[in-house]
Design a protein around this motif. Structure first.
Motif, PDB file in Angstrom:
ATOM      1  N   THR A 162       0.805  -1.220   0.000  1.00  8.92           N
ATOM      2  CA  THR A 162       0.000   0.000   0.000  1.00  8.92           C
ATOM      3  C   THR A 162       0.836   1.267   0.000  1.00  8.92           C
ATOM      4  O   THR A 162       0.274   2.360  -0.109  1.00  8.92           O
ATOM      5  CB  THR A 162      -0.921   0.022   1.233  1.00  8.92           C
ATOM      6  OG1 THR A 162      -0.117   0.089   2.421  1.00  8.92           O
ATOM      7  CG2 THR A 162      -1.792  -1.218   1.286  1.00  8.92           C
ATOM      8  N   TYR A 163       2.146   1.156   0.153  1.00 10.12           N
ATOM      9  CA  TYR A 163       2.997   2.337   0.222  1.00 10.12           C
ATOM     10  C   TYR A 163       4.081   2.275  -0.851  1.00 10.12           C
ATOM     11  O   TYR A 163       4.659   1.214  -1.107  1.00 10.12           O
ATOM     12  CB  TYR A 163       3.673   2.462   1.592  1.00 10.12           C
ATOM     13  CG  TYR A 163       2.713   2.652   2.737  1.00 10.12           C
ATOM     14  CD1 TYR A 163       1.852   3.746   2.780  1.00 10.12           C
ATOM     15  CD2 TYR A 163       2.664   1.736   3.789  1.00 10.12           C
ATOM     16  CE1 TYR A 163       0.969   3.917   3.836  1.00 10.12           C
ATOM     17  CE2 TYR A 163       1.795   1.905   4.852  1.00 10.12           C
ATOM     18  CZ  TYR A 163       0.940   3.000   4.875  1.00 10.12           C
ATOM     19  OH  TYR A 163       0.077   3.164   5.921  1.00 10.12           O
ATOM     20  N   GLY A 164       4.359   3.438  -1.443  1.00  7.93           N
ATOM     21  CA  GLY A 164       5.422   3.523  -2.421  1.00  7.93           C
ATOM     22  C   GLY A 164       6.767   3.835  -1.810  1.00  7.93           C
ATOM     23  O   GLY A 164       7.742   4.047  -2.527  1.00  7.93           O
ATOM     24  N   GLY A 165       6.846   3.909  -0.497  1.00  6.01           N
ATOM     25  CA  GLY A 165       8.084   4.229   0.190  1.00  6.01           C
ATOM     26  C   GLY A 165       7.782   4.895   1.519  1.00  6.01           C
ATOM     27  O   GLY A 165       6.619   5.052   1.924  1.00  6.01           O
ATOM     28  N   TRP A 166       8.865   5.304   2.217  1.00  5.17           N
ATOM     29  CA  TRP A 166       8.701   5.909   3.535  1.00  5.17           C
ATOM     30  C   TRP A 166       7.934   7.222   3.475  1.00  5.17           C
ATOM     31  O   TRP A 166       7.163   7.539   4.379  1.00  5.17           O
ATOM     32  CB  TRP A 166      10.069   6.134   4.182  1.00  5.17           C
ATOM     33  CG  TRP A 166      10.628   4.887   4.775  1.00  5.17           C
ATOM     34  CD1 TRP A 166      11.607   4.092   4.266  1.00  5.17           C
ATOM     35  CD2 TRP A 166      10.193   4.260   5.982  1.00  5.17           C
ATOM     36  NE1 TRP A 166      11.817   3.009   5.084  1.00  5.17           N
ATOM     37  CE2 TRP A 166      10.973   3.083   6.157  1.00  5.17           C
ATOM     38  CE3 TRP A 166       9.235   4.566   6.949  1.00  5.17           C
ATOM     39  CZ2 TRP A 166      10.808   2.234   7.233  1.00  5.17           C
ATOM     40  CZ3 TRP A 166       9.075   3.716   8.031  1.00  5.17           C
ATOM     41  CH2 TRP A 166       9.847   2.568   8.167  1.00  5.17           C
ATOM     42  N   LEU A 167       8.129   7.989   2.405  1.00  6.96           N
ATOM     43  CA  LEU A 167       7.420   9.262   2.288  1.00  6.96           C
ATOM     44  C   LEU A 167       5.919   9.036   2.203  1.00  6.96           C
ATOM     45  O   LEU A 167       5.136   9.768   2.822  1.00  6.96           O
ATOM     46  CB  LEU A 167       7.919  10.034   1.061  1.00  6.96           C
ATOM     47  CG  LEU A 167       7.257  11.405   0.827  1.00  6.96           C
ATOM     48  CD1 LEU A 167       7.486  12.320   2.027  1.00  6.96           C
ATOM     49  CD2 LEU A 167       7.801  12.037  -0.458  1.00  6.96           C
ATOM     50  N   ALA A 168       5.509   8.019   1.454  1.00 10.77           N
ATOM     51  CA  ALA A 168       4.081   7.705   1.347  1.00 10.77           C
ATOM     52  C   ALA A 168       3.517   7.283   2.698  1.00 10.77           C
ATOM     53  O   ALA A 168       2.389   7.647   3.060  1.00 10.77           O
ATOM     54  CB  ALA A 168       3.869   6.605   0.315  1.00 10.77           C
ATOM     55  N   PHE A 169       4.310   6.515   3.461  1.00 13.09           N
ATOM     56  CA  PHE A 169       3.872   6.094   4.794  1.00 13.09           C
ATOM     57  C   PHE A 169       3.682   7.303   5.712  1.00 13.09           C
ATOM     58  O   PHE A 169       2.656   7.436   6.392  1.00 13.09           O
ATOM     59  CB  PHE A 169       4.900   5.130   5.396  1.00 13.09           C
ATOM     60  CG  PHE A 169       4.673   4.825   6.851  1.00 13.09           C
ATOM     61  CD1 PHE A 169       3.721   3.906   7.243  1.00 13.09           C
ATOM     62  CD2 PHE A 169       5.410   5.472   7.841  1.00 13.09           C
ATOM     63  CE1 PHE A 169       3.500   3.632   8.594  1.00 13.09           C
ATOM     64  CE2 PHE A 169       5.212   5.200   9.178  1.00 13.09           C
ATOM     65  CZ  PHE A 169       4.254   4.279   9.555  1.00 13.09           C
ATOM     66  N   VAL A 170       4.673   8.192   5.749  1.00 11.39           N
ATOM     67  CA  VAL A 170       4.594   9.371   6.620  1.00 11.39           C
ATOM     68  C   VAL A 170       3.437  10.278   6.194  1.00 11.39           C
ATOM     69  O   VAL A 170       2.709  10.818   7.043  1.00 11.39           O
ATOM     70  CB  VAL A 170       5.939  10.134   6.598  1.00 11.39           C
ATOM     71  CG1 VAL A 170       5.820  11.444   7.361  1.00 11.39           C
ATOM     72  CG2 VAL A 170       7.040   9.266   7.198  1.00 11.39           C
ATOM     73  N   THR A 171       3.256  10.436   4.886  1.00 11.30           N
ATOM     74  CA  THR A 171       2.146  11.265   4.392  1.00 11.30           C
ATOM     75  C   THR A 171       0.808  10.708   4.847  1.00 11.30           C
ATOM     76  O   THR A 171      -0.065  11.443   5.322  1.00 11.30           O
ATOM     77  CB  THR A 171       2.192  11.342   2.861  1.00 11.30           C
ATOM     78  OG1 THR A 171       3.444  11.915   2.451  1.00 11.30           O
ATOM     79  CG2 THR A 171       1.049  12.198   2.325  1.00 11.30           C
ATOM     80  N   TYR A 172       0.637   9.397   4.724  1.00 12.80           N
ATOM     81  CA  TYR A 172      -0.615   8.771   5.155  1.00 12.80           C
ATOM     82  C   TYR A 172      -0.817   8.933   6.652  1.00 12.80           C
ATOM     83  O   TYR A 172      -1.925   9.242   7.122  1.00 12.80           O
ATOM     84  CB  TYR A 172      -0.603   7.284   4.784  1.00 12.80           C
ATOM     85  CG  TYR A 172      -1.856   6.551   5.197  1.00 12.80           C
ATOM     86  CD1 TYR A 172      -3.037   6.691   4.485  1.00 12.80           C
ATOM     87  CD2 TYR A 172      -1.859   5.712   6.311  1.00 12.80           C
ATOM     88  CE1 TYR A 172      -4.189   6.022   4.864  1.00 12.80           C
ATOM     89  CE2 TYR A 172      -3.008   5.032   6.702  1.00 12.80           C
ATOM     90  CZ  TYR A 172      -4.167   5.192   5.975  1.00 12.80           C
ATOM     91  OH  TYR A 172      -5.306   4.538   6.366  1.00 12.80           O
ATOM     92  N   LEU A 173       0.254   8.740   7.422  1.00 17.77           N
ATOM     93  CA  LEU A 173       0.171   8.833   8.881  1.00 17.77           C
ATOM     94  C   LEU A 173      -0.354  10.195   9.330  1.00 17.77           C
ATOM     95  O   LEU A 173      -1.169  10.276  10.254  1.00 17.77           O
ATOM     96  CB  LEU A 173       1.544   8.566   9.494  1.00 17.77           C
ATOM     97  CG  LEU A 173       1.693   8.784  11.004  1.00 17.77           C
ATOM     98  CD1 LEU A 173       0.774   7.857  11.781  1.00 17.77           C
ATOM     99  CD2 LEU A 173       3.152   8.577  11.433  1.00 17.77           C
ATOM    100  N   PHE A 174       0.078  11.258   8.671  1.00 16.97           N
ATOM    101  CA  PHE A 174      -0.298  12.595   9.107  1.00 16.97           C
ATOM    102  C   PHE A 174      -1.561  13.128   8.423  1.00 16.97           C
ATOM    103  O   PHE A 174      -2.098  14.147   8.849  1.00 16.97           O
ATOM    104  CB  PHE A 174       0.860  13.567   8.883  1.00 16.97           C
ATOM    105  CG  PHE A 174       1.965  13.424   9.891  1.00 16.97           C
ATOM    106  CD1 PHE A 174       1.866  14.016  11.140  1.00 16.97           C
ATOM    107  CD2 PHE A 174       3.093  12.668   9.610  1.00 16.97           C
ATOM    108  CE1 PHE A 174       2.868  13.868  12.083  1.00 16.97           C
ATOM    109  CE2 PHE A 174       4.108  12.520  10.538  1.00 16.97           C
ATOM    110  CZ  PHE A 174       3.997  13.120  11.786  1.00 16.97           C
ATOM    111  N   THR A 175      -2.022  12.471   7.385  1.00 19.03           N
ATOM    112  CA  THR A 175      -3.209  12.978   6.682  1.00 19.03           C
ATOM    113  C   THR A 175      -4.490  12.214   6.993  1.00 19.03           C
ATOM    114  O   THR A 175      -5.572  12.804   6.990  1.00 19.03           O
ATOM    115  CB  THR A 175      -2.984  12.966   5.164  1.00 19.03           C
ATOM    116  OG1 THR A 175      -2.654  11.630   4.736  1.00 19.03           O
ATOM    117  CG2 THR A 175      -1.864  13.918   4.768  1.00 19.03           C
ATOM    118  N   PHE A 176      -4.386  10.902   7.279  1.00 18.17           N
ATOM    119  CA  PHE A 176      -5.639  10.174   7.467  1.00 18.17           C
ATOM    120  C   PHE A 176      -6.420  10.629   8.703  1.00 18.17           C
ATOM    121  O   PHE A 176      -7.662  10.635   8.661  1.00 18.17           O
ATOM    122  CB  PHE A 176      -5.390   8.656   7.484  1.00 18.17           C
ATOM    123  CG  PHE A 176      -5.055   8.052   8.821  1.00 18.17           C
ATOM    124  CD1 PHE A 176      -6.045   7.814   9.767  1.00 18.17           C
ATOM    125  CD2 PHE A 176      -3.752   7.692   9.130  1.00 18.17           C
ATOM    126  CE1 PHE A 176      -5.741   7.247  11.001  1.00 18.17           C
ATOM    127  CE2 PHE A 176      -3.441   7.126  10.350  1.00 18.17           C
ATOM    128  CZ  PHE A 176      -4.429   6.902  11.287  1.00 18.17           C
TER     129      PHE A 176
END
Length: 531
Positions: A251-265
């Motif tokens: 579900t993630y394209g990398g660490w940046l995608a993970f961090v973005t999801y963490l702070f936006t959801f």
């Protein structure tokens, strides 16, 4: 006021009682199947392969051992919700220094965590790992609070309470490994909660950190020892660690995608879900208030840990992932609302009630919950047939990936077409049909996704070769392939099986087509001449 609270508490808990007639969801059928194997002496992963850590499987073994019916799922969900709400009452009273906040938090939790607000009447949410995690972490916060208080004789409270908090986090970890994130919230609590003023903050923190860690390791060590004794440590590792890293990474394209999801959801959910809106406001207010009172940071840290745990699970946004945040959000909201109520005058209280009511009404699907509860109640009272009731949970004719009626019909067919000691190949994601029929899977891969994605295909016992080896050994009299079960995440089980030359060749050599049951396509074993 206490009588009013008790009345509302009983009412909100009672609204969940009609859901006891609901069928098992797809995930819940999976847990129940592994639970049945445990009750028969089997081990998860070695005898029934699933990606979830074993906590939920042993919970379902206990549940089905006590009450071997799908109703036990709703009953357990209700029991865990009530226990969590009661724990919130106790925790809120301690953190707020009196009545009010805990009671409000409990009522908010019982109201807004009701699975009836979600799709399919909540069958996907009830009885998931996250409800057990929520209860364990709520109790862990209570134990940590007790362990950080100073006794009347001036000495710190016994470290056993702190160790118990760690053990409860360890138990949550056994339900899902991402629950280890709550250990960070426990460490924040160990740092900011009160204690012996004769020691420095650093000394108090270290004195609490090691019992937390030691307590956490106890249930983990028991788990490892049990699987080592059963010769299943390798299967445990690959199923619950290797596969879940792959599953989350999809579900993630990398660490940046993970961090973005963490702070936006959390922000997205706050706009769409009154639970996250109220709890988010409460967590923000408590975080700001922690400048003057560091102990207030405990609840925002709990909310943050829940968000981290959800993000580690993956970015799919499945509703059950968010259930674990419910107790923390409810407590944050309860502390905010109770505090605002105490400091507001009559006009301020009226405005507060109006704002909360409007906010809840705007985003909370009360109409959906009402319809779900009404239909459940009609089934409870015998006003509708079981088949008509089950038809509400997935469209049989449209071939929905989950259809409770289709699973019941398949289970009825398996009972009539096979013997109790027969093995059945159900290649799809409807394991509750095996649970209802009380039939064994012809393979430990009783759900198809690990085989379809080629997980560990080169390893002995995995992939198509591992599946075929088991099928040659068990010689199932019936083969069931499910269509449209994995849309849109790749080929469905039917398409994959018939498109894989080795599996299609095995099927064509030994089996003949039989009449289909909705999205389930059936084959029966040909009578083969002996040597």
């Amino acid at each position: 006021m206490m009588r009013l609270f008790v009345l509302l508490f009983v009412l909100l808990a009672g609204l969940r009682l009609p859901a006891l007639v609901q069928p098992a969801g797809a995930d819940q059928g999976l847990y129940a199947y592994v639970g049945q194997r445990i009750l028969e002496g089997g081990l998860p992963y070695r005898d029934a392969w699933d990606q979830k850590p074993p906590g939920v499987h042993y919970a379902y073994a206990a549940m089905y051992g006590l009450w071997p019916d799908a109703a036990v799922i709703g009953a357990t969900d209700l029991l865990v919700a009530v226990l969590t709400a009661l724990a919130l009452v106790a925790l809120g009273r301690r953190l707020a220094g009196g009545r009010g906040a805990g009671e409000v938090a409990a009522l908010i939790f019982l109201l807004l965590s009701n699975p009836a607000f979600t799709r399919l009447g909540g069958v996907r949410v009830r009885g998931q790992s996250e409800i057990f995690i929520g209860l364990a972490i709520t109790l862990a916060c209570l134990a940590l609070w007790a362990g950080c208080q100073t006794r009347r004789d001036g000495h710190p409270a016994r470290r056993g309470w702190v160790a118990l908090a760690g053990a409860l986090v360890g138990i949550a970890f056994l339900f899902k490994y991402n629950a280890a994130a709550y250990g960070l919230a426990m460490l924040v609590g160990a740092l900011v909660l009160g204690g012996d003023v004769r020691t420095s903050t650093g000394e108090r923190f270290l004195a609490r950190a090691w019992p937390l860690a030691a307590g956490f390791l106890v249930p983990v060590a028991v788990l490892v020892a049990g699987f080592a004794a059963g010769g299943a440590l390798d299967d445990l590792y690959h199923a619950t660690i290797t596969y879940n890293l792959f599953y989350s990474g999809e579900t993630y394209g990398g660490w940046l995608a993970f961090v973005t999801y963490l702070f936006t959801f959390p922000v997205r959910h706050a706009w769409l879900d009154s639970f996250w809106w109220l709890g988010g406001l409460g967590a923000a207010a408590l975080a700001l208030g922690s400048v003057r009172d560091p102990a207030r940071l405990v609840v925002p840290a709990w909310v943050a840990a829940a968000c981290l745990s959800i993000a580690i699970n993956g970015g799919r946004g499945l509703p059950q992932y968010f259930v674990q945040a419910g107790p923390a959000l409810a407590l944050a909201a309860g502390l905010l609302l109770a505090g605002a109520w105490r400091h507001a005058g009559p006009l301020g209280r009226a405005i507060l009630c109006a704002l909360v009511a409007v906010g809840l009404w705007r985003v909370t699907p009360f109409d959906k919950a009402f319809e779900t509860t009404r239909h459940d109640l009609r089934m409870t009272l015998g006003q509708v047939s079981r088949d008509d009731y089950l038809a509400r949970f997935g469209d049989l004719d449209a071939g929905d990936k989950y259809s409770a009626l289709a699973m019941k019909q398949l289970a009825d067919h398996l009972r009539s077409a096979t013997r109790p000691d027969d093995h059945v190949l159900l290649f799809g994601f409807s394991p509750d049909a095996l649970v209802q029929a009380r039939r064994l899977s012809a393979t430990r891969f009783f759900w198809s996704r690990p085989v379809i994605v080629g997980f560990e295909a080169g390893r002995a016992g995995y992939g198509v070769e591992g599946l075929l080896a088991e099928l040659e050994a068990t010689r199932p009299p019936v083969v069931v392939l499910q269509a449209r079960d994995w849309d849109p995440d790749g080929p469905d089980s039917l398409t994959y099986f018939l498109g894989e030359p080795r599996l299609a060749g095995w099927l064509g050599e030994h089996y003949a087509p039989a009449p289909a049951l909705g999205q389930f396509k059936l084959w029966t074993r040909r009578v083969e001449a002996g040597p």
